[in-house]
Scaffold this motif. Structure first.
Motif, PDB file in Angstrom:
ATOM      1  N   ARG A   1     -17.068  26.250  30.184  1.00 44.23           N
ATOM      2  CA  ARG A   1     -17.827  25.845  31.588  1.00 44.23           C
ATOM      3  C   ARG A   1     -17.827  26.191  32.638  1.00 44.23           C
ATOM      4  NH1 ARG A   1     -22.832  22.562  32.364  1.00 44.23           N
ATOM      5  NH2 ARG A   1     -23.059  23.005  35.019  1.00 44.23           N
TER       6      ARG A   1
ATOM      7  N   ARG B   1     -23.472  21.898  20.997  1.00 47.04           N
ATOM      8  CA  ARG B   1     -23.518  21.231  19.592  1.00 47.04           C
ATOM      9  C   ARG B   1     -24.035  22.473  18.487  1.00 47.04           C
ATOM     10  NH1 ARG B   1     -24.251  16.458  23.083  1.00 47.04           N
ATOM     11  NH2 ARG B   1     -26.669  16.824  22.760  1.00 47.04           N
ATOM     12  N   ARG B   2     -25.218  22.738  18.791  1.00 48.40           N
ATOM     13  CA  ARG B   2     -25.832  23.041  17.493  1.00 48.40           C
ATOM     14  C   ARG B   2     -24.940  24.395  17.544  1.00 48.40           C
ATOM     15  NH1 ARG B   2     -28.484  28.179  18.124  1.00 48.40           N
ATOM     16  NH2 ARG B   2     -29.415  27.414  21.052  1.00 48.40           N
TER      17      ARG B   2
ATOM     18  N   THR C   1     -21.911  28.943  30.139  1.00 48.98           N
ATOM     19  CA  THR C   1     -20.845  28.775  28.874  1.00 48.98           C
ATOM     20  C   THR C   1     -20.921  29.566  28.257  1.00 48.98           C
ATOM     21  OG1 THR C   1     -23.019  28.057  27.867  1.00 48.98           O
ATOM     22  CG2 THR C   1     -21.998  26.205  29.338  1.00 48.98           C
TER      23      THR C   1
ATOM     24  N   THR D   1     -23.682  20.551  25.479  1.00 50.48           N
ATOM     25  CA  THR D   1     -25.484  20.511  25.341  1.00 50.48           C
ATOM     26  C   THR D   1     -25.739  19.527  24.292  1.00 50.48           C
ATOM     27  OG1 THR D   1     -25.576  22.509  25.946  1.00 50.48           O
ATOM     28  CG2 THR D   1     -24.904  21.009  28.061  1.00 50.48           C
ATOM     29  N   PRO D   2     -26.999  19.995  23.994  1.00 54.26           N
ATOM     30  CA  PRO D   2     -27.643  19.896  22.879  1.00 54.26           C
ATOM     31  C   PRO D   2     -27.182  21.834  21.795  1.00 54.26           C
ATOM     32  CG  PRO D   2     -28.762  18.301  23.627  1.00 54.26           C
ATOM     33  CD  PRO D   2     -28.022  19.095  24.734  1.00 54.26           C
ATOM     34  N   GLY D   3     -27.785  22.474  23.043  1.00 52.62           N
ATOM     35  CA  GLY D   3     -27.488  23.959  22.308  1.00 52.62           C
ATOM     36  C   GLY D   3     -25.670  24.278  22.303  1.00 52.62           C
TER      37      GLY D   3
ATOM     38  N   HIS E   1     -25.995  31.526  28.744  1.00 50.59           N
ATOM     39  CA  HIS E   1     -24.605  30.991  27.911  1.00 50.59           C
ATOM     40  C   HIS E   1     -23.937  32.612  26.912  1.00 50.59           C
ATOM     41  CE1 HIS E   1     -22.616  29.246  24.470  1.00 50.59           C
ATOM     42  NE2 HIS E   1     -22.233  30.859  23.620  1.00 50.59           N
TER      43      HIS E   1
ATOM     44  N   LEU F   1     -29.279  29.066  27.972  1.00 61.37           N
ATOM     45  CA  LEU F   1     -29.648  28.038  26.835  1.00 61.37           C
ATOM     46  C   LEU F   1     -29.021  26.404  28.049  1.00 61.37           C
ATOM     47  CD1 LEU F   1     -28.441  26.663  23.751  1.00 61.37           C
ATOM     48  CD2 LEU F   1     -25.705  27.226  24.775  1.00 61.37           C
ATOM     49  N   ASP F   2     -29.708  25.414  27.746  1.00 62.71           N
ATOM     50  CA  ASP F   2     -29.736  24.370  27.992  1.00 62.71           C
ATOM     51  C   ASP F   2     -29.583  23.861  30.180  1.00 62.71           C
ATOM     52  OD1 ASP F   2     -29.671  23.530  25.836  1.00 62.71           O
ATOM     53  OD2 ASP F   2     -27.885  23.564  25.429  1.00 62.71           O
ATOM     54  N   GLY F   3     -30.473  25.742  30.042  1.00 62.58           N
ATOM     55  CA  GLY F   3     -30.357  25.576  31.859  1.00 62.58           C
ATOM     56  C   GLY F   3     -29.315  26.199  32.676  1.00 62.58           C
ATOM     57  N   ASN F   4     -28.234  26.124  31.634  1.00 60.70           N
ATOM     58  CA  ASN F   4     -27.652  27.600  32.024  1.00 60.70           C
ATOM     59  C   ASN F   4     -27.166  28.793  31.220  1.00 60.70           C
ATOM     60  OD1 ASN F   4     -25.800  25.328  33.291  1.00 60.70           O
ATOM     61  ND2 ASN F   4     -25.442  24.643  30.972  1.00 60.70           N
TER      62      ASN F   4
END
Length: 183
Positions: A178, A158-159, A126, A154-156, A90, A85-88
């Motif tokens: 995180r 928030r989603r 995360t 991150t955007p993910g 999750h 998720l967003d480079g991490n």
């Protein structure tokens, strides 16, 4: 951690584990009833097709507990669901069967995911969790996570938070967390 000597074996989840993962989720979810969070306690476990997706994407890990009198026929006592998720990475869910809790099994699963992610060059783990549930945010802080400020989401994330709010989880305070990983 329990004084009883326990060896934990972590392995990739397989199709044969999916029903057991659902059983673990139901049992672990029942603990929320003690906090008056019946809605969470009564929530259904992830459906088999969702769990199957995690298996196929390498994001389901299960822990088997080998105590001093265990037989060779082991079955999972805990699991973790994780995905990019967003480079991490999750962590979507970590659950331990209540009969095997307080033995470090959840932490072992988190550390396993962290080690694999770090080896792949991923900067952080995360997760989203309940802020005031003792085995949620306070526990994750002890596992090296920190609460993210709103402008750090991150955007993910928030989603995910929007989806959680939509299904009513914001009835109880939630946070995103995180854990930085060593390169």
């Amino acid at each position: 951690m329990n004084d009883e000597m326990t060896t934990v074996h972590i392995r990739a989840g397989a199709e044969r584990d999916l029903r057991r993962v659902q059983e673990i989720e139901r049992a672990a979810g029942g603990l929320f009833r003690e906090l008056g969070m019946d809605r969470v306690a009564d929530d259904s476990p992830p459906p088999i097709p969702v769990l199957r997706r995690y298996v196929h994407n390498g994001g389901l890990w299960v822990a088997e507990e080998h105590g001093p009198y265990e037989t060779a026929a082991e079955r999972p006592v805990a699991y973790v669901l994780a995905e990019p998720l967003d480079g991490n990475v999750h962590i979507e869910q970590v659950s331990v069967d209540p009969g095997s809790s307080r033995k470090g099994i959840g932490r072992a699963l988190i550390d396993h995911v962290a080690a694999r992610a770090a080896a792949a060059g991923v900067p952080a783990l995360t997760l989203c969790t309940f802020e005031r549930v003792p085995w949620n945010a306070p526990y994750y802080k002890r596992c090296g996570f920190r609460v993210l400020a709103g402008d750090e989401l991150t955007p993910g994330l928030r989603r995910i938070r929007a989806e959680e709010a939509h299904v009513g989880l914001d009835r109880w305070p939630r946070v995103c967390m995180r854990r930085e990983l060593a390169a």
